[in-house]
Design an enzyme around this catalytic site. Structure first.
Site, short mmCIF file in Angstrom:
data_model
loop_
_atom_site.label_atom_id
_atom_site.label_comp_id
_atom_site.label_asym_id
_atom_site.label_seq_id
_atom_site.Cartn_x
_atom_site.Cartn_y
_atom_site.Cartn_z
CB CYS A 2 -0.88 -0.01 1.24
SG CYS A 2 -1.72 -1.57 1.48
NE ARG A 27 5.40 2.31 -3.79
CZ ARG A 27 6.37 1.59 -3.30
NH1 ARG A 27 6.12 0.54 -2.56
NH2 ARG A 27 7.61 1.91 -3.54
CD1 TRP A 75 -1.82 -5.41 -3.12
CD2 TRP A 75 -2.65 -4.23 -4.82
NE1 TRP A 75 -1.75 -6.18 -4.25
CE2 TRP A 75 -2.25 -5.49 -5.30
CE3 TRP A 75 -3.22 -3.32 -5.71
CZ2 TRP A 75 -2.39 -5.85 -6.63
CZ3 TRP A 75 -3.35 -3.69 -7.03
CH2 TRP A 75 -2.93 -4.94 -7.47
CG ASN A 99 2.07 0.94 3.61
OD1 ASN A 99 0.87 1.08 3.53
ND2 ASN A 99 2.93 1.58 2.84
N GLY A 100 2.11 -2.99 5.63
CA GLY A 100 2.75 -4.17 6.21
C GLY A 100 1.69 -5.07 6.82
CD GLU A 478 7.48 -17.46 -16.44
OE1 GLU A 478 6.59 -17.92 -17.17
OE2 GLU A 478 7.56 -16.26 -16.16
CE LYS A 482 8.34 -13.52 -18.19
NZ LYS A 482 7.25 -14.07 -17.53
CD GLU A 485 5.93 -12.44 -21.68
OE1 GLU A 485 6.57 -12.73 -20.66
OE2 GLU A 485 4.78 -11.99 -21.64
CG HIS A 501 11.81 -38.82 -27.54
ND1 HIS A 501 11.93 -40.16 -27.86
CD2 HIS A 501 12.02 -38.74 -26.20
CE1 HIS A 501 12.17 -40.86 -26.76
NE2 HIS A 501 12.25 -40.02 -25.74
CE LYS A 597 1.59 -7.16 -15.33
NZ LYS A 597 2.67 -8.16 -15.40
O1 M6R Z 1 -3.08 -12.01 -15.40
P1 M6R Z 1 -2.82 -13.45 -15.76
O2 M6R Z 1 -1.86 -14.10 -14.85
O3 M6R Z 1 -4.09 -14.22 -15.87
O4 M6R Z 1 -2.19 -13.39 -17.20
C1 M6R Z 1 -1.89 -14.54 -17.92
C2 M6R Z 1 -0.92 -14.25 -19.04
O5 M6R Z 1 -1.49 -13.36 -19.95
C3 M6R Z 1 0.39 -13.66 -18.52
O6 M6R Z 1 0.98 -14.51 -17.58
C4 M6R Z 1 1.38 -13.41 -19.66
O7 M6R Z 1 1.78 -14.64 -20.19
C5 M6R Z 1 2.55 -12.58 -19.17
N1 M6R Z 1 2.86 -11.57 -20.10
C6 M6R Z 1 3.76 -13.38 -18.88
O8 M6R Z 1 4.89 -12.64 -18.63
#
Ligand code: M6R
Length: 602
Positions: A2, A27, A75, A99-100, A478, A482, A485, A501, A597
């Protein structure tokens, strides 16, 4: 995660607080509030939702003349985002923002309730103001009462308190959550980070853990366990954008570095001495559940995949994981002895939300693991566990993934406790490993420069394979996501045992393989898979605590006895690798092309 703002002085207080909170809104923003005392009069406003709602509510209000004031943007961690749960929290004649997390709030609350105190909110914060007033009603000394209150608090806090019993003073304390004091002539500002006071204060003092005191007549009286102390102010930064990133170049970078701290928030109140507890879950949630199905997208899907190993291994509960967009149209067969779990950072991902609605329609119990309280997925679910990662700004998810994985790991233990599939020895080993996680997530001094140096060797070629086995296969997926992306380079995550395979046909010096080689899980197996790639001249970047001579590049990790600690440590390495490659390629790290996002469309 927060935000706090405070001001003592003669300027218009409402605007200072609202402008400051605006700077902190990034935040967290599920509710906000302010409290002001001037001319011996206390005023308080709260509103749910974005700060704009609080602005609208306070439109007619002006606060001129000398006074004290505090504000907060929330938050949610304890209790829903409602006006009653929004800060500042009120006693009979005092207000507090915090906060905390106060870890012993339930104990304190019970004692206060036994004395007849009525609580209005579900928050841990409210205990602070009632405890203060209880002490004050006994000794009639605000400062002594505040000191006594602080001495009773356990956990993390940054807190400000104002009271009609001493209407020209702001009391403050910091332990584990950030707080600073800004100065400009006789005006005093408080904030949980630089940005709210840039352009207003000229000098700043960053409070240390264990410091507390009060502001009065433009002066700060600062104390710690050894008594009153002196302190030196420093010049305050002037660049707001830079300050929001806390000095990091990108939000993603800041969020990678934050992982160690936010993990403490994720575990707080859940990781107890001898067990895992989720006070937000009904005790009977797992009754009659014989199967777990998890649905998610992108990074959240990867945390789900990792969790499937843990649910089966530790909780002995079958667990299937599905990509939400696939699940929706496969005409899935659903049984009501299945717990339907959705994972989402944003809580708004359309595919995940629709999958959840389908499962609910089929009569399944649902649980969401989410970073945003009151989001659509949380509201739609029967139960929710918040990841408490704080707002994540970088489109490429980092700390959300780390905290999702931690919640799922804790949940696997929680189910194992309920189903009695874990013995005391294993339980204490798991809890002990969890306690070490924040340390495993710290970015070691030499690591980041090393990844910067290494990144220049990986800017071309015909693609990347991230490979791993078991839990490290989802981590490989993952790591590849990363990199894709933010670098726009082709990368694939693969189970290392599966390379032979087919994909091994691609192996040559221009194929970059990032090999996740944990010591504590199938080391010999993965080693021989990587050796097969080395024999075909693939370029290998090995990440392992165990030296591996055949690798072209090698990043040595430190943890080697618990897979999850190795997991988190290696995760940081892959995140930094992606970040530094993206930087070298001149890409927009925080807002990569073609991505958003939150994906609220199908
Ligand atoms: O908000 P969500 O976790 O549901 O989003 C899912 C994906 O769209 C999200 O994880 C996306 O793959 C990210 N850009 C990964 O870095």
């Amino acid at each position: 995660m927060c935000g706090i703002v405070g001001y003592l002085g003669k300027n218009e207080k409402k605007e200072i607080l609202l402008d400051g909170l605006q700077e902190l809104e990034y935040r967290g923003y599920d509710s906000a509030g302010i409290a002001v005392i001037e001319n011996k009069q206390l005023k308080n406003f709260k509103a749910v939702g974005r700060l704009k709602n609080l602005r609208d509510k306070t439109k007619e209000y002006e606060s001129k003349g000398f006074g004290v004031s505090i504000g907060h943007t929330r938050w949610a961690t304890h209790g829903k985002p409602t006006e009653l749960n929004a800060h500042p929290h009120m006693g009979a004649y005092s207000f507090v923002v915090h906060n905390g997390i106060i870890e012993n709030y339930q104990e304190l609350k019970k004692e206060l309730q036994a004395d007849g105190v009525k609580f209005l909110s579900q928050t841990d914060t409210e205990t602070i103001v009632h405890l203060f007033e209880k002490n004050h009603n006994l000794n009639n000394n605000p400062w002594e009462s505040f000191k006594k209150t602080i001495s009773k608090l356990e956990g993390a806090y940054a807190t400000l308190l104002i009271t009609e019993a001493d209407e020209e003073t702001i009391y403050f304390a910091k332990n584990g959550s950030p707080m600073l004091i800004g100065f400009n002539d006789s005006d005093v500002y408080f904030a949980s980070s630089d940005t709210p006071i840039i352009g207003k204060a000229t000098e700043v003092y960053y409070l240390e853990d264990g410091e507390y005191g009060y502001a009065q007549n433009g002066k700060i009286h600062l104390f710690d366990k050894n008594g009153e102390k002196t302190f030196s102010k420093q010049a305050l930064a002037t660049d707001k954008a830079m300050a929001q990133k806390d000095g990091y170049r990108f939000f993603m970078e800041k969020e990678i570095y934050e992982q160690s701290t936010v993990m403490n928030d994720t575990m707080m109140g859940r990781l107890l001495d001898d067990r895992i507890e989720f006070e937000e879950l009904d005790k009977d949630l797992f009754d009659n559940i014989v199967n777990i199905k998890i649905c998610a997208c992108g990074t959240s899907y990867h945390s789900a995949l990792a969790a499937s190993y843990l649910f089966e291994r530790i909780a002995k509960t079958p667990c299937q994981v599905e990509i939400a967009s696939e699940f929706r149209y496969k005409e899935p067969l659903l049984r009501d002895d299945t717990l339907f779990v959705t994972i989402s950072q944003s809580g708004e991902t359309a595919d995940t939300l629709e999958a959840l609605k389908m499962a609910k329609k089929a009569g399944l119990k649902s649980l969401s693991i989410c970073n945003v309280d009151n989001s659509s997925i949380v509201r739609e679910s029967d139960a929710a566990v918040l990841t408490r990662a704080g707002i994540e700004k970088g489109v490429a998810s980092t700390k959300a993934f780390a905290t999702q994985t931690m919640v799922l790991w804790m949940l696997a233990i929680y189910v194992a406790q309920a189903k009695e599939t874990i013995d005391n020895e294993l339980l204490s080993q798991e809890l002990d490993a969890m306690r070490h996680t924040p340390k495993a997530l710290l970015v070691a001094d030499e690591l980041h420069p090393k990844m910067t140096r290494l990144s220049k060797r990986y800017l071309h070629g015909h693609g990347f394979f991230f490979i791993g086995r078991d839990l490290f296969f989802p981590l490989a997926l993952e790591g590849a996501l990363k990199l894709k992306e933010i670098s726009y380079l082709h990368a694939e995550g693969y189970p290392s045992g599966e390379m032979k395979h087919g994909p091994i046909a691609l192996a040559d010096a221009e194929l970059f393989t990032v090999a996740l080689m944990p010591k504590s899980l199938h080391y010999e197996k993965i080693k021989s898979n990587v050796e097969e790639l080395c024999a075909r001249d693939a370029t290998v970047l090995a990440i392992s605590p165990e030296p591996f001579d055949l690798a072209d590049d090698f990043v040595k990790t430190t943890y080697d006895s618990h897979p999850m600690l190795e997991f988190f440590e290696m995760m940081v390495v892959t995140q930094l690798l992606a970040l530094e490659i993206s930087v070298r390629l001149g890409n927009d790290v925080d807002m990569p092309r073609n991505l958003a996002k939150s994906v609220t469309v199908e």
